[in-house]
Design an enzyme around this catalytic site. Structure first.
Site, PDB file in Angstrom:
ATOM      1  N   ASN A   9     -73.934 -13.877  14.042  1.00 10.39           N
ATOM      2  CA  ASN A   9     -72.795 -14.402  14.793  1.00 10.39           C
ATOM      3  C   ASN A   9     -71.555 -13.605  14.389  1.00 10.39           C
ATOM      4  O   ASN A   9     -71.006 -13.828  13.325  1.00 10.39           O
ATOM      5  CB  ASN A   9     -72.633 -15.895  14.450  1.00 10.39           C
ATOM      6  N   LYS A  11     -68.683 -13.675  15.514  1.00 13.11           N
ATOM      7  CA  LYS A  11     -67.421 -14.432  15.686  1.00 13.11           C
ATOM      8  C   LYS A  11     -66.381 -13.527  16.378  1.00 13.11           C
ATOM      9  O   LYS A  11     -66.764 -12.707  17.200  1.00 13.11           O
ATOM     10  CB  LYS A  11     -66.939 -14.965  14.340  1.00 13.11           C
ATOM     11  N   HIS A  95     -71.036 -24.514  17.644  1.00 12.99           N
ATOM     12  CA  HIS A  95     -70.697 -24.037  16.295  1.00 12.99           C
ATOM     13  C   HIS A  95     -69.569 -24.904  15.736  1.00 12.99           C
ATOM     14  O   HIS A  95     -68.684 -25.325  16.467  1.00 12.99           O
ATOM     15  CB  HIS A  95     -70.265 -22.562  16.351  1.00 12.99           C
ATOM     16  N   GLU A  97     -67.003 -24.248  14.167  1.00 17.99           N
ATOM     17  CA  GLU A  97     -65.647 -23.749  14.422  1.00 17.99           C
ATOM     18  C   GLU A  97     -65.179 -24.134  15.821  1.00 17.99           C
ATOM     19  O   GLU A  97     -63.978 -24.213  16.085  1.00 17.99           O
ATOM     20  CB  GLU A  97     -65.603 -22.221  14.218  1.00 17.99           C
ATOM     21  N   GLU A 180     -76.163 -26.054   9.706  1.00 18.88           N
ATOM     22  CA  GLU A 180     -75.039 -25.349   9.104  1.00 18.88           C
ATOM     23  C   GLU A 180     -74.099 -26.358   8.446  1.00 18.88           C
ATOM     24  O   GLU A 180     -73.195 -26.889   9.107  1.00 18.88           O
ATOM     25  CB  GLU A 180     -74.270 -24.572  10.172  1.00 18.88           C
ATOM     26  N   GLY A 186     -68.656 -19.635   5.551  1.00 19.43           N
ATOM     27  CA  GLY A 186     -67.569 -18.733   5.187  1.00 19.43           C
ATOM     28  C   GLY A 186     -66.964 -19.015   3.823  1.00 19.43           C
ATOM     29  O   GLY A 186     -65.894 -18.496   3.496  1.00 19.43           O
ATOM     30  N   SER A 226     -72.994 -19.065   4.563  1.00 20.37           N
ATOM     31  CA  SER A 226     -72.953 -18.150   3.406  1.00 20.37           C
ATOM     32  C   SER A 226     -74.311 -17.532   3.079  1.00 20.37           C
ATOM     33  O   SER A 226     -74.618 -17.278   1.911  1.00 20.37           O
ATOM     34  CB  SER A 226     -72.346 -18.849   2.182  1.00 20.37           C
TER      35      SER A 226
HETATM   36  P1  PGA Z   1     -71.103 -17.386   7.237  1.00 23.74           P
HETATM   37  O1  PGA Z   1     -71.032 -18.000   8.720  1.00 23.74           O
HETATM   38  O2  PGA Z   1     -72.434 -16.695   7.124  1.00 23.74           O
HETATM   39  O3  PGA Z   1     -69.944 -16.426   7.173  1.00 23.74           O
HETATM   40  O4  PGA Z   1     -70.954 -18.510   6.289  1.00 23.74           O
HETATM   41  C1  PGA Z   1     -72.157 -18.630   9.267  1.00 23.74           C
HETATM   42  C2  PGA Z   1     -71.814 -19.183  10.621  1.00 23.74           C
HETATM   43  O5  PGA Z   1     -70.651 -19.498  10.852  1.00 23.74           O
HETATM   44  O6  PGA Z   1     -72.694 -19.303  11.489  1.00 23.74           O
END
Ligand code: PGA
Length: 269
Positions: A9, A11, A95, A97, A180, A186, A226
């Protein structure tokens, strides 16, 4: 037998030129890969060039979001047919976010989402994706506060059930879920592998309620939050984790390719 999956992803990262370079590097790095379905989800603006850069490979393309209508007066939105016309086979839905559930932010702040996804819109998007020949990768996961209050299982199960409302068995079996935990996204703080597996099992059990145990055993459940080359081995060794949904570590070709290779290797054993 479930084929492992590694989803990148991107982003809101990489302009068109950067996207091309990264896609070419990933395609080269995974040239000999077998036994793992790799999916790359660049920003909408780079879908076409990433698709071109990866042409002739087994790497699939995915969108990061979609709107549930197919066309019309919805400024700034993107529909399922638009994604498939760019070569997408997958789309990430819900997601955290976009649900406005951020990292370790307190629950009140998490309600300030500018994107506004919630269980009801996620359900509409899952339906739109499936009717548009896209495989939805549905994200579910608890906030730190919810985990501390021991509500993880309830929150995750609730999100799974809500995402699948009014869908029939034949549709549900195509859906991919990604567990998740929001506090792990993140933050560099990965969920302990055994615990991630436990929650992925809960997702599979919730799916079994809908489609039966045998079908649920064939469905793909990913872990995200992560994921890195340093922790992928332990995650992939878990029986109910079929792969990763990766943010930070997918922005460098070496680390993303390493994740896909480890997934293929561990599950191939
Ligand atoms: P990350 O993000 O690997 O940077 O923690 C995962 C995600 O948002 O799907």
């Amino acid at each position: 037998m479930r084929i492992p999956m590694m989803v990148g992803n991107w982003k809101m990262n990489n302009d068109n030129d950067e996207a091309w370079d990264l896609a070419v590097a990933i395609a080269e790095g995974l040239e000999d890969l077998e036994g793992c379905q790799v999916v790359v989800c660049p920003p909408f603006t780079a879908l076409v060039s990433v698709g071109e850069a990866m042409e002739g490979t087994d790497i699939a393309l995915g969108g990061q979001n979609l709107y549930w209508e197919t066309s019309g007066a919805f400024t700034g939105e993107i529909s399922a047919p638009m994604l498939t016309s760019c070569g997408c086979e997958y789309v990430i839905v819900g997601h955290s976010e976009r649900r406005g559930r951020f990292g370790k932010a307190p629950a009140e702040e998490c309600l300030l989402s500018v994107f506004g996804d919630n269980d009801a819109t996620v359900n509409k998007k899952v339906k739109a994706a499936l009717s548009g020949d896209l495989i939805p990768i549905v994200c579910v996961g608890e906030l730190l506060a919810e985990r501390q209050e021991e509500k993880t299982d309830e929150v995750v199960e609730g999100q799974v059930v809500a995402a699948l409302a009014e869908l029939v068995e034949d549709e549900i079996v195509d859906v991919v879920f990604a567990y998740e935990p929001v506090w792990a996204i993140g933050t560099g703080e990965v969920c302990e592998a055994g615990e991630a597996n436990r929650v992925c099992r809960i997702i599979r059990e919730a799916l079994a309620e809908k489609v039966g145990a045998d079908e649920a055993e064939q469905m793909i459940v990913l872990y995200g939050g992560s994921v890195s080359p340093g922790n992928i081995q332990g995650l992939m060794e878990q029986p109910d984790i079929d792969g990763g949904l990766v943010g930070g570590a997918c922005l460098k070709d070496e680390s993303f390719c390493e994740l896909a290779k480890v997934a293929a290797e561990v599950k191939g054993e």
